[in-house]
Design an enzyme around this catalytic site. Structure first.
Site, PDB file in Angstrom:
ATOM      1  CG  ASN A 123      -1.663  -2.642  -4.902  1.00 10.49           C
ATOM      2  OD1 ASN A 123      -0.747  -2.310  -5.648  1.00 10.49           O
ATOM      3  ND2 ASN A 123      -1.537  -3.629  -4.036  1.00 10.49           N
ATOM      4  CG  HIS A 465      -6.403  -3.966   2.679  1.00 10.61           C
ATOM      5  ND1 HIS A 465      -5.817  -3.138   3.637  1.00 10.61           N
ATOM      6  CD2 HIS A 465      -5.839  -3.609   1.484  1.00 10.61           C
ATOM      7  CE1 HIS A 465      -4.964  -2.320   3.046  1.00 10.61           C
ATOM      8  NE2 HIS A 465      -4.959  -2.581   1.742  1.00 10.61           N
ATOM      9  N   PRO A 510      -2.037  -5.779   3.256  1.00  9.45           N
ATOM     10  CG  PRO A 510      -4.047  -6.880   2.777  1.00  9.45           C
ATOM     11  CD  PRO A 510      -3.467  -5.518   3.047  1.00  9.45           C
TER      12      PRO A 510
END
Length: 528
Positions: A123, A465, A510
């Site tokens: 990511n 997410h 998150p």
């Protein structure tokens, strides 16, 4: 928030035994000379790498970390943060498609890391501690012990291991965006402490130009791991084995059977943890019977409650060359309230110093080489989707139906429309206006709420997410899959620790919260 400059080693005794992924980062076979362990951790991703590393600190325990994907060690394209987007749709990405959407973009692809470290190896490394209000909501929903006081120590433990730092690029275009946010009335913050509506540089889990994923922070170098930790890569797990007494005893993998004396911990993520439970006969009975899978435990919540951060995009051609000095092209952002009664900002906006035309260009919207983007997303979206099995074949990808923009009140659509309008207001501020040559997508002709809504839904994306599909909750919650100690209902010696256990979505990216779950799960397993 504690910012760590020197990592404290997880393992202070290290003789090592790692079976795969050292000399060759992408080995093709697995050495399964040992098959019985105290603990099996299934999934070596964001949380799983941490659970396994922490358990292995006790030299009296034998731990096996089983990862379906590749090792990340020695792969510059993964360890260097800047080219993170180049990993999409490669061998390191599951690249899941979604079901046709009634009101959203059916072409969305859900990138999931097929690699040690999972999505933390895959990511853009935007790093947040989730706000207390999220954990107050978790605890109120039945996740006892997961309030602010019950999670804060595990963030602190995590930040002794994982380094957070600002981008440090000094990109002039990003600076202009931050100044524009201030001109629009948003205070400048560092995003290190509590904040509400604000603009600023993101913190990133990195060290210089290198990502500090869970695998980097807790497992690297693999040659320094203790002898009681076995790491298997390229070893997909097909099924959890449950005996007649309802005890999870082991797993069937592509390389053979592994057994656990104490517990099995699933850390496969919001798509693959429910998939593995379903393949093992744990889930909604009607779905299992329809696929010919014997029902081991009827658990109706498995695969329900799929939540996400839906995202829109406003794309501008730049009036001057976009600076190329950037950590990962999404270094700053803004939080805003659309509804005055929101307890936490209901809109988050990422600023991209790149041409983000992934979903606009295929629909005919113009693009440009020199461009930048503003991507609003709904922090607490109310639409909920599902994850199902396509078949009883473990190699088949899961059926994913996010059901974007289907909440009955139209809340998600309302927030997204407001987000696009705010993005235009930011682009019109003096600091950023000098960078704007023209609006490419949706273009100045799109003005009414109806037109904006149609655009954001047709071209929307995910912020990658997904969460909630093995929801944590109280005993009286009929759709709760795990209890507050992360134990799977109806099965002993089986827990889940990843984003799938979220009772509700966090109002920030998150990834760091998933790492915190790994730390807390390890403590729960050790009786802490």
């Amino acid at each position: 928030m504690v910012l760590s400059s020197d990592r404290k080693p997880v393992h202070r005794q290290s003789l090592l035994r790692v079976l795969r992924g050292i000399a060759n980062p992408n080995p093709a076979t697995s050495d399964m000379t040992k098959t019985h362990f105290d603990y099996l951790v299934i999934g070596g991703g964001t949380a799983g790498a941490i659970v396994a590393a922490r358990l292995a600190e006790d030299p009296s325990l034998s731990v096996c970390l089983v990862e379906a994907g590749y090792s990340d060690e020695g792969v510059p394209g993964i360890l260097e943060l800047r080219p993170w987007a180049d990993l999409l749709r490669t061998q390191y990405d599951y690249d899941y498609t979604i079901e046709p959407q009634a009101r959203g973009n059916s072409a969305i692809r859900h990138s999931r890391g097929r690699i040690l470290g999972g999505c933390s190896s895959h990511n853009s490394a935007i790093a947040f501690r989730a706000p207390d209000s999220d954990f107050e909501r978790w605890q109120a929903s039945g996740a006892t012990g997961w309030g602010p006081e019950g999670t804060r120590p595990y963030y602190e433990r995590l930040f002794e291991q994982v380094n957070l730092e600002p981008s440090g690029s000094g990109n002039l275009l990003v600076k202009a965006f931050i100044e524009a946010g201030q001109q629009a009335g948003f205070p400048l913050v560092s995003f290190q402490e509590d904040f509400q509506e604000a603009v600023g540089w993101f913190l990133l889990n990195k060290r210089g130009s290198k990502r500090d994923s869970s695998s980097v922070a807790y497992l690297h170098p693999l040659s320094a791991q203790p002898s009681n930790l076995t790491v298997l890569t390229l070893t997909p797990t097909h099924r959890i084995l449950v005996d007649d007494s309802g005890r999870a005893t082991g797993v069937d993998t592509a390389q053979g059977t592994l057994t656990a004396e104490r517990e099995i911990i699933l850390c496969c993520g919001a798509f693959d943890s429910p998939k593995l439970l379903l393949l093992s006969g744990i889930g909604p009975a009607d779905q299992l019977r329809a696929l010919g899978i014997p029902v081991v435990v009827e658990l109706p919540g498995v695969g329900e409650n799929l939540i996400d951060h839906p995202e829109g995009v406003l794309l501008f051609e730049s009036a001057q060359p976009v600076p190329r000095n950037t950590s990962q092209a999404y270094e700053a952002g803004l939080f805003a309230r659309v509804d005055s009664d929101a307890t936490w900002p209901d809109l988050m906006l990422h600023f991209g110093s790149e041409t983000f035309d992934l979903n606009t260009k295929p629909l005919g919207y113009p693009t440009a080489q020199e461009a930048f983007s503003l991507t609003p997303n709904v922090t607490h979206a109310r639409s909920q989707g599902v994850v199902r099995l396509r078949s009883a074949d473990p190699s088949a990808p899961p059926l994913i139906d996010p059901r974007y923009f289907t909440d009955p009140e139209g809340y998600d659509e309302h927030i997204m429309v407001a987000g696009l309008k705010l993005a235009r207001e930011l682009a019109a501020q003096p600091a950023l206006k000098t960078w704007v040559k023209q609006e490419l997508a949706p273009g100045p002709a799109v003005q009414s709420d109806r037109e904006i809504s149609e655009y954001v839904r047709r071209t929307g994306n995910t912020v990658y997410h997904p969460a909630g599909t093995c929801r944590m909750g109280a005993a009286e919650d009929p759709l709760a899959v795990v209890d507050p100690t992360l134990r799977v209902r109806g099965v002993s010696n089986l827990r889940v620790a990843d984003a799938s256990i979220f009772p509700s979505m966090t109002g920030v990216n998150p990834c760091i919260t998933c790492m915190m779950i790994g730390e807390k799960c390890a403590d729960l397993l050790r009786g802490g």
